[in-house]
Write an enzyme that holds these catalytic residues in place. Structure first.
Site, PDB file in Angstrom:
ATOM      1  N   LEU A   1     -33.869  10.425   4.742  1.00 15.17           N
ATOM      2  CA  LEU A   1     -35.234   9.914   4.790  1.00 15.17           C
ATOM      3  C   LEU A   1     -35.579   9.282   3.446  1.00 15.17           C
ATOM      4  O   LEU A   1     -36.745   9.242   3.070  1.00 15.17           O
ATOM      5  CB  LEU A   1     -36.221  11.053   5.082  1.00 15.17           C
ATOM      6  CG  LEU A   1     -36.513  11.396   6.540  1.00 15.17           C
ATOM      7  CD1 LEU A   1     -37.638  12.410   6.621  1.00 15.17           C
ATOM      8  CD2 LEU A   1     -36.856  10.168   7.381  1.00 15.17           C
TER       9      LEU A   1
ATOM     10  N   PHE B   1     -16.898  12.354  10.610  1.00 17.57           N
ATOM     11  CA  PHE B   1     -18.257  12.130  10.103  1.00 17.57           C
ATOM     12  C   PHE B   1     -18.204  12.104   8.577  1.00 17.57           C
ATOM     13  O   PHE B   1     -18.994  12.754   7.898  1.00 17.57           O
ATOM     14  CB  PHE B   1     -19.201  13.230  10.613  1.00 17.57           C
ATOM     15  CG  PHE B   1     -19.229  13.312  12.114  1.00 17.57           C
ATOM     16  CD1 PHE B   1     -20.021  12.451  12.854  1.00 17.57           C
ATOM     17  CD2 PHE B   1     -18.433  14.221  12.790  1.00 17.57           C
ATOM     18  CE1 PHE B   1     -20.036  12.501  14.249  1.00 17.57           C
ATOM     19  CE2 PHE B   1     -18.433  14.294  14.185  1.00 17.57           C
ATOM     20  CZ  PHE B   1     -19.239  13.436  14.910  1.00 17.57           C
ATOM     21  N   LEU B   2     -17.211  11.398   8.048  1.00 20.20           N
ATOM     22  CA  LEU B   2     -16.982  11.418   6.603  1.00 20.20           C
ATOM     23  C   LEU B   2     -17.832  10.387   5.902  1.00 20.20           C
ATOM     24  O   LEU B   2     -17.851   9.228   6.297  1.00 20.20           O
ATOM     25  CB  LEU B   2     -15.504  11.085   6.317  1.00 20.20           C
ATOM     26  CG  LEU B   2     -14.466  11.814   7.162  1.00 20.20           C
ATOM     27  CD1 LEU B   2     -13.069  11.337   6.772  1.00 20.20           C
ATOM     28  CD2 LEU B   2     -14.603  13.301   6.995  1.00 20.20           C
TER      29      LEU B   2
ATOM     30  N   CYS C   1     -19.756   1.452   7.611  1.00 18.21           N
ATOM     31  CA  CYS C   1     -19.998   2.111   8.902  1.00 18.21           C
ATOM     32  C   CYS C   1     -21.312   1.733   9.573  1.00 18.21           C
ATOM     33  O   CYS C   1     -21.310   1.194  10.671  1.00 18.21           O
ATOM     34  CB  CYS C   1     -19.930   3.620   8.720  1.00 18.21           C
ATOM     35  SG  CYS C   1     -18.284   4.185   8.393  1.00 18.21           S
TER      36      CYS C   1
ATOM     37  N   LYS D   1       0.829  -1.195   0.000  1.00 17.06           N
ATOM     38  CA  LYS D   1       0.000   0.000   0.000  1.00 17.06           C
ATOM     39  C   LYS D   1       0.872   1.257   0.000  1.00 17.06           C
ATOM     40  O   LYS D   1       0.623   2.210  -0.746  1.00 17.06           O
ATOM     41  CB  LYS D   1      -0.862  -0.023   1.256  1.00 17.06           C
ATOM     42  CG  LYS D   1      -2.228   0.550   1.072  1.00 17.06           C
ATOM     43  CD  LYS D   1      -3.015   0.216   2.297  1.00 17.06           C
ATOM     44  CE  LYS D   1      -4.393   0.791   2.228  1.00 17.06           C
ATOM     45  NZ  LYS D   1      -5.103   0.588   3.493  1.00 17.06           N
TER      46      LYS D   1
END
Ligand code: UDX
Length: 470
Positions: free
Chosen positions: A269, A151-152, A279, A35
């Protein structure tokens, strides 16, 4: 500031590149040689908007890649831990990678450092990280542990990082809070947004973003509670969509009516085939396990997960009721990624449905703008791939829409109709208006809305002769 980011996965790579764009000197550390070699050689391992630009801009200058954690810690004031926290078979987050990084960090601390958890971790992880570092003989005054949840969203992670709704930092003293304040000052002070080379501002930007300073435990809970609440919102509207289907109401109209209440809001919604990704499924399960550990039986979260699974089964039943028998049916599938804008197929409801339909004997030709390669790596079945949506539809008995890619919402309907053997579209993401589809000659099924048919008679209704319309 000199910053080390441990882990070059989605969060680590995005955070490291964005910190460099804010003007910091960043070393991203990973123990995966391959990587690292790829990153040093200029490859971009994930599909993420603006990440190639940031890597190009900073690689080799303000952004370095290394396998030497010891050196990286020594030369940095802040060390972000962004390693994986996979799920154990008990549904908990496996923190063994976090622990081994904490252990390694402890041996390298030479002057004051702030160690910050960025991985999604259960409450009390910061306490454990602190204990592990102390256990290895580190001076308690030479470091602090903080929590800075991310909060990605995948696909928009760079923009989410640089234009956040809020920045949450969990710190138990001012010294450590000061370090985090300094790191984010270009965002909270607004200077980043005045730069000519800043990443373009999205439509809904809260500039400058507020910084919310909490205790470390509160910050850890903010992350789990946020993700669980968003998953709950999706399951809630999916449950409402099922009721809409039973009574003949339109879930889009219901969403509009509900979502315009400013206390509720319209986002997250959208009904569909359920949430997936790296996640929500993991975090809801982990939060459930954390609650159990703390003595709280969070059964609401069981229901969130149950509805999510049920949503896939409902979609399968919809396919069966539209096509009757499935063995030997030829299906075109649009979408393999767990959502639009990413090549990630982890916990993808689309992959689950494709596997289930293949098992039922369907032949499937799938198209996804980004996730084909990843699907090839995991699918050892006879799934075929197409190079376009029209090629996937060509000669098919029906077309299934499983991922909300923008491209799938803008298809040439005439052409699509000509390609399909039967003009039947079963849309798991509600990308089209049922009336428009019927007007274009399709029998169209979606989620939480009545099916529509070219002659205007909804599928399933009783005709004058008493026969049920197919
Ligand atoms: C999520 C959180 O949004 C992010 O804050 C956190 O840091 C990581 O987890 P992500 O997994 O990238 O981000 O995807 P997201 O855009 O939240 O979508 C998750 C899933 O929910 C997708 O499968 C998506 O299709 C589904 N979804 C989303 C819906 O079904 N309906 C919606 O209204 C929104």
């Amino acid at each position: 500031m000199r910053i080390a980011v441990v882990g070059s996965g989605h969060v680590g790579l995005v955070a490291g590149s964005c910190f460099a764009d804010l003007g910091h000197d960043v070393i991203v550390v990973d123990n995966d040689e391959q990587k690292l070699a790829a990153l040093k050689a200029g490859q971009v391992p994930i599909h993420e908007k603006f990440l190639p630009e940031l890597l190009n801009r900073h690689r080799g200058h303000r952004l370095q890649f290394s396998d030497n954690l010891h050196e990286a810690v020594r030369s940095s004031a802040a060390i972000f831990i962004a390693v994986g926290t996979p799920t154990t078979n008990r549904g908990e987050a496996d923190l063994s990678f976090v622990e081994s990084v904490a252990r390694e960090i402890s041996g390298a601390i030479n002057d004051y450092k702030v160690v910050i958890e960025k991985s999604t971790v259960p409450v009390y992880t910061s306490d454990w990280v602190r204990k592990i570092i102390l256990r290895n003989g580190t001076d308690p005054d030479s470091f602090d542990v903080a929590s800075n949840p991310e909060f990605l969203r995948e696909g928009t992670a760079v923009t989410d990082f640089l234009f956040p709704d809020r920045i949450v930092i969990g710190c138990d003293n001012d010294r450590c809070a000061e370090v985090l304040r300094e790191i984010y000052a270009p965002l909270t002070g607004g200077s980043y947004y005045e730069r000519g080379d800043a990443i373009p501002r999205p439509d809904r930007a809260n500039i400058p973003p507020p910084m919310i300073v909490t205790s470390t435990k509160s910050a850890e809970l903010i992350k789990h509670a946020s993700n669980a609440f968003l998953a709950l919102k999706i399951s809630f509207i999916n449950a409402v969509a099922s009721i809409c289907e039973s009574v003949g109401a339109n879930v889009n109209q219901v969403c509009h009516g509900v979502g315009t209440d400013s206390r509720i809001g319209p986002r997250f919604l959208n009904p569909g085939i359920g949430y997936g990704g790296s996640c929500f499924p993991k975090d809801v399960l982990a939060f459930r396990a954390v609650a159990r550990e703390c003595g709280y039986d969070f059964r609401l979260l069981d229901e969130v997960m149950r509805i999510n699974e049920d949503q896939r089964q409902r979609f399968l039943r919809k396919v069966r009721s539209a096509l009757w028998t499935l063995r030997g049916k030829r299906l075109g599938v649009l979408g393999l990624a767990f959502k639009g804008g990413t090549d990630d197929i982890r916990e993808s409801p689309a992959i689950f449905l494709v596997q289930a339909l293949l098992q039922e004997g369907c032949t499937i030709t799938a198209y996804d703008p980004a996730a084909v390669e990843r699907t090839r790596e995991v699918m050892i079945s006879n799934l075929k791939f197409a190079n376009s949506a029209y090629e996937a539809a060509s000669g098919a008995d029906a077309l299934l829409i499983l991922t909300e890619w923008e491209e799938f919402a803008n298809l040439d309907l005439d052409r699509l109709n000509r390609e399909l053997k039967y003009p039947i579209v079963i849309d798991g993401r509600n990308l089209y208006d049922p009336e428009v589809m019927a007007a274009n000659g399709f029998t169209y099924y979606s989620v939480g809305r009545a099916a529509s048919h070219p002659d205007g008679v909804p599928a399933g209704s009783i005709l004058k002769n008493g026969v049920k319309k197919a």
